[in-house]
Design an enzyme around this catalytic site. Structure first.
Site, PDB file in Angstrom:
ATOM      1  N   TYR A  56       9.653  -3.314   5.362  1.00  0.00           N
ATOM      2  CA  TYR A  56       9.318  -3.082   4.095  1.00  0.00           C
ATOM      3  C   TYR A  56      10.655  -2.691   3.418  1.00  0.00           C
ATOM      4  O   TYR A  56      11.333  -1.611   3.509  1.00  0.00           O
ATOM      5  CB  TYR A  56       8.394  -1.837   3.769  1.00  0.00           C
ATOM      6  N   LEU A 206      -7.791  -2.452  -2.917  1.00  0.00           N
ATOM      7  CA  LEU A 206      -8.049  -2.944  -4.235  1.00  0.00           C
ATOM      8  C   LEU A 206      -7.418  -4.324  -4.534  1.00  0.00           C
ATOM      9  O   LEU A 206      -7.234  -4.857  -5.672  1.00  0.00           O
ATOM     10  CB  LEU A 206      -7.175  -1.972  -5.166  1.00  0.00           C
ATOM     11  N   GLY A 213      -9.306  -2.545 -11.826  1.00  0.00           N
ATOM     12  CA  GLY A 213      -9.855  -2.197 -12.973  1.00  0.00           C
ATOM     13  C   GLY A 213      -8.859  -2.055 -14.065  1.00  0.00           C
ATOM     14  O   GLY A 213      -8.629  -1.857 -15.202  1.00  0.00           O
TER      15      GLY A 213
END
Length: 330
Positions: A56, A206, A213
């Protein structure tokens, strides 16, 4: 915060973990000070599990976590580290290396970057097609005996590989994508883990922000993985955002956010599943932490299933070139 055992042989961990990848550029620029503040806030809230990968940001993420854990905070954290993914100077992905001598090298560098004397859960990021999983797990087992690793995990592998790995050394958990719109593990992988007493750390709960959202069409900028992710592309994104709006109606009815409903749904699938929250800001972390107070009744779960049926998402979860490397997709 509540705590559970990570599989029958793993450590006790918080029921939510913090996935730190997004703090090192995978979703566009991140703020270093805010990232460290978010890690600190997570630890203060009782989150113990911090997940990273040595690739990463080409080591940036490990150094960031190392900085965040200074001043006596190491004792509060359980570090889960993935290794094996290869990158070039331009940041491109170039395969996987899980040979025993490579593992010893990767581990040495991770310990140095993190500034620690051991890693709590160490795992290959993908199956190396050129190296038997027995050789990979055996090499990590040697590092367990030497005291540099506490537990062995897996990532994105299928049932046969899970069983072969577990025959060599106890496996604490499988890290794999699992969300309302990524439910492929339910058919064979999750039952295999449960039969062997292996926990699941679920990333992408998510769906990289897609079902948070908060996502807006066309928001992915330069350097953002979502700019090439199939589910965010024209032809798929509208159908997927329609699912989010259906989920929003349920969330609004309960007075909670879409993200909180999505996280709570993953958590409700079993105590052996630990959702990893990819928050890189304190406000998103606070929203995720509040999902712990969301109680989903049988009626709620049925309504969620109706709003977001299994396999309703448009597009694959990774580009085809990356799916080709994923044992879990075979």
């Amino acid at each position: 915060m509540d705590y559970v055992s990570l599989g029958k042989t793993g450590p006790s961990v918080s029921v939510l973990g913090l996935g730190c990848m997004g703090m090192s550029g995978m979703y566009g620029p991140a703020d270093r000070a805010e990232s460290i503040a978010t890690i600190h806030a997570a630890l203060e809230a009782g989150i113990t599990l911090l997940d990273t990968g040595d690739f990463y940001g080409m080591g940036h993420n490990e150094m960031l976590i190392g900085e965040a854990l200074k001043g006596g905070k190491r004792e509060k954290a359980l570090l889960s580290v993935k290794f094996g993914a290869l990158r070039d100077a331009a940041g491109n992905w170039s395969g996987y290396d899980c040979r025993p001598k490579a593992i010893r090298n990767f581990l040495a560098y991770s310990l140095q970057r993190l500034g620690v004397d051991h890693i709590d859960v160490y795992r290959p990021s993908r199956l190396d097609p050129d190296v038997p999983i027995e050789d990979t797990i055996g090499a990590i087992a040697d590092m367990v005996k030497a005291g540099y690793v506490r537990h062995i995990g897996l990532s994105e592998v299928g049932p046969e590989t899970i069983r072969r790995a577990a025959a060599v050394h106890p496996i604490s958990d499988l890290q794999i994508e699992y969300s309302l719109i990524s439910r492929g593990i339910e058919t064979e992988i999750l039952p295999t883990c449960r039969a062997l007493g292996i926990g699941v750390t679920a990333y992408g709960v998510l769906s990289r922000g897609l079902i948070s959202g908060h996502w807006q069409k066309g928001a992915a900028g330069k350097g953002d993985f979502r700019a090439m992710s199939p589910r965010f592309q024209e032809g798929n994104i509208d159908q997927n955002l329609a699912l989010v709006e259906a989920l929003r109606q349920i969330a609004d009815g309960k007075g909670v956010s879409v993200a909180q409903i999505a996280i709570a749904w993953v958590a409700a699938q079993g105590q052996d599943i630990v959702p990893l929250i990819g928050a890189r800001r304190r406000d998103r972390l606070a929203e995720a932490l509040a999902s712990r107070a969301v109680n989903l009744s049988a009626g709620d779960l049925a309504a969620i299933e109706k709003a977001v049926p299994k396999d309703a998402a448009a597009g694959a979860r990774y580009p085809e070139a990356q799916l080709a490397h994923m044992d879990s997709e075979r």
